[in-house]
Design a protein around this motif. Structure first.
Motif, short mmCIF file in Angstrom:
data_model
loop_
_atom_site.label_atom_id
_atom_site.label_comp_id
_atom_site.label_asym_id
_atom_site.label_seq_id
_atom_site.Cartn_x
_atom_site.Cartn_y
_atom_site.Cartn_z
N GLN A 212 71.28 -2.57 19.82
CA GLN A 212 71.85 -1.70 18.81
C GLN A 212 70.87 -0.59 18.43
O GLN A 212 71.27 0.57 18.26
N ARG A 213 69.59 -0.96 18.29
CA ARG A 213 68.59 0.03 17.96
C ARG A 213 68.46 1.08 19.07
O ARG A 213 68.34 2.28 18.81
N PHE A 214 68.52 0.60 20.32
CA PHE A 214 68.43 1.51 21.46
C PHE A 214 69.62 2.47 21.47
O PHE A 214 69.46 3.69 21.67
N THR A 215 70.84 1.92 21.22
CA THR A 215 72.03 2.77 21.21
C THR A 215 71.94 3.83 20.12
O THR A 215 72.26 5.01 20.33
N ALA A 216 71.47 3.39 18.93
CA ALA A 216 71.36 4.35 17.83
C ALA A 216 70.32 5.42 18.14
O ALA A 216 70.54 6.62 17.87
N ASP A 217 69.19 5.02 18.71
CA ASP A 217 68.14 5.99 19.03
C ASP A 217 68.63 6.99 20.08
O ASP A 217 68.38 8.21 19.94
N VAL A 218 69.32 6.48 21.11
CA VAL A 218 69.83 7.38 22.15
C VAL A 218 70.84 8.36 21.57
O VAL A 218 70.81 9.58 21.86
N ALA A 219 71.74 7.84 20.71
CA ALA A 219 72.75 8.71 20.13
C ALA A 219 72.10 9.79 19.26
O ALA A 219 72.50 10.97 19.29
N HIS A 220 71.10 9.40 18.47
CA HIS A 220 70.42 10.39 17.63
C HIS A 220 69.69 11.43 18.48
O HIS A 220 69.69 12.63 18.14
N GLU A 221 69.04 10.98 19.54
CA GLU A 221 68.31 11.91 20.40
C GLU A 221 69.25 12.88 21.11
O GLU A 221 68.91 14.03 21.37
N LEU A 222 70.46 12.39 21.44
CA LEU A 222 71.42 13.25 22.14
C LEU A 222 72.13 14.22 21.21
O LEU A 222 72.64 15.26 21.67
N ARG A 223 72.17 13.87 19.94
CA ARG A 223 73.01 14.66 19.03
C ARG A 223 72.54 16.11 18.92
O ARG A 223 73.36 17.04 19.00
N THR A 224 71.25 16.34 18.77
CA THR A 224 70.74 17.71 18.57
C THR A 224 70.97 18.58 19.80
O THR A 224 71.57 19.68 19.69
#
Length: 415
Positions: A212-224
């Protein structure tokens, strides 16, 4: 405490142990009873043969000393087996258990004459029968004590096993904080099993938390960079290639937003903001926002205390899912605090009905393509507002049916 149904379950390990102990005790009682019976019978026969021989010799001595008639015997009155012994060995003994009473014969041939006598064995027979009755009576008494004692003795281990089973079921249902808390006492198999279940739950929770932490980190990194990509695509000159780029960028943006939403739901940081909501009006507005078609019918003027933003998200995802993976017409029925969404497509796959929605899995090829996050978000948001979801297929045409039931008193203040 175990229920009466669990205690009376004949397939329970408790009753298997009780049956095994009962069979072992019965086998032991039978073995001891047979051995005692045979030993007593053999001793009685040996003593009876000795008494019969002694009685015959005494009668012969008394006859010689007193001049009385010795115990002469008519061969026709003696048993054949006794006569054969006398012919072979000069004398013999024989036990007969015939009415009116059991007797022991003794016979001998002397000076060409046949002598015989018999001894009453009734007392020996009654003694053996009394001993047999006592053996069986006390064997049954022992079973009457051992079986309940065994059932009581197995209560603690079976209770501990049920506790392990309940914990495993809670973990299966998604409660990763469930633990048996039974320690790890060495040499106790049940404690070893419970420690293994607790260790498995710890490992599972750690892995899921990491994912879950990995998914959240990836999503945040991709968002910008993704937002920059969407903005840049909007500056491209109009054309077929531009439309394709914008469409793919929009799909990628929606995917990242879905991942971020699931990450927040997984972290249990979402809180509902409830107020009275006109359900029919909200459902119609949600359908309009999707840009898709759905036939909405309401019974009465249903109003519920819920979070309108989250309910709008649920309805929108259900409508999109029905159009994307099902077939029209899509029908929505609002009745009281219950909202039913159904389509006329191939229906939900068996796996989804059995285990619920799973992210990145649509379940069956006939349900179309997708990343499987829509229904996962629906389940997460429904949990936040305290609603329940039921997934089924219509028994008539097989279309997918989702029933959303809102709580009568609104969602809980905390989740």
């Amino acid at each position: 405490m175990p229920t009466a149904r669990m205690m009376l379950n004949p397939r329970s390990m408790r009753w298997k142990i009780v049956l095994l102990v009962a069979l072992a005790c019965s086998a032991m009682a039978l073995t001891v009873g047979v051995l005692v019976h045979e030993s007593t019978l053999n001793r009685s026969l040996n003593e009876g043969a000795g008494r019969a021989d002694q009685q015959l010799d005494k009668e012969l001595r008394d006859a010689r000393n007193s001049g009385r008639q010795p115990p002469l015997a008519n061969p026709d009155e003696l048993p054949d087996s006794l006569l054969r012994q006398v012919e072979l060995h000069g004398r013999g003994t024989l036990y007969e258990n015939k009415p009116p009473a059991p007797t022991f014969w003794a016979a001998k041939k002397q000076d060409g004459r046949l002598y015989a006598t018999e001894v009453d064995m009734t007392a020996d027979l009654l003694t053996r029968q009394a001993l047999d009755r006592h053996v069986w009576k006390y064997s049954l008494l022992t079973l009457a004590v051992v079986i309940p004692a065994t059932a009581l003795a197995t209560e603690l281990p079976t209770r501990r096993l049920r506790r392990v089973a309940r914990t495993a079921r809670r973990i299966t249902a998604g409660d990763l904080d469930a633990r048996t808390n039974m320690g790890s006492r060495a040499g106790d198999e049940i404690n070893e099993i419970s420690a293994t279940v607790d260790s498995m739950a710890d490992s599972l929770r750690e892995r899921i938390t990491t994912e879950q932490r990995f998914t959240a980190d990836v999503a945040h990194e991709l968002r910008t960079p993704l937002m920059g990509l969407v903005t840049s695509a909007g500056l491209l000159p109009e054309g077929e290639a531009t439309d394709l780029v914008r469409d793919r960028a929009r799909v990628l943006r929606d995917l990242v937003e879905d991942l971020l939403e699931i990450s927040r739901l997984d972290a249990n940081v979402e809180r509902p903001q409830s107020r009275p909501v006109d359900l029919a009006e909200l459902v119609e507005e949600s359908v309009v926002k999707t840009g898709l078609t759905a036939r909405v019918s309401a019974h009465g003027a249903p109003v519920a205390e819920t979070d309108p933003r989250r309910l709008d998200r649920i309805i929108a995802n259900l409508v999109v899912n029905a159009h994307r993976h099902g077939a029209g017409p899509v029908e929505i029925t609002v009745s009281g605090a219950t909202i039913t969404v159904r389509d006329h497509g191939p229906g939900f796959p068996v796996g989804l009905l059995a285990h619920g929605p799973q992210r990145f899995r649509t379940g069956a090829a006939e349900r179309g393509r997708g990343h499987g996050l829509g229904l996962t978000i629906v389940c997460g948001q429904a949990k936040v507002i305290g609603a329940t979801l039921d997934f089924a297929n219509d028994p008539g045409d097989g279309g997918a049916v989702v029933v959303l039931r809102l709580p009568a008193d609104g969602p809980a203040a905390t989740q």
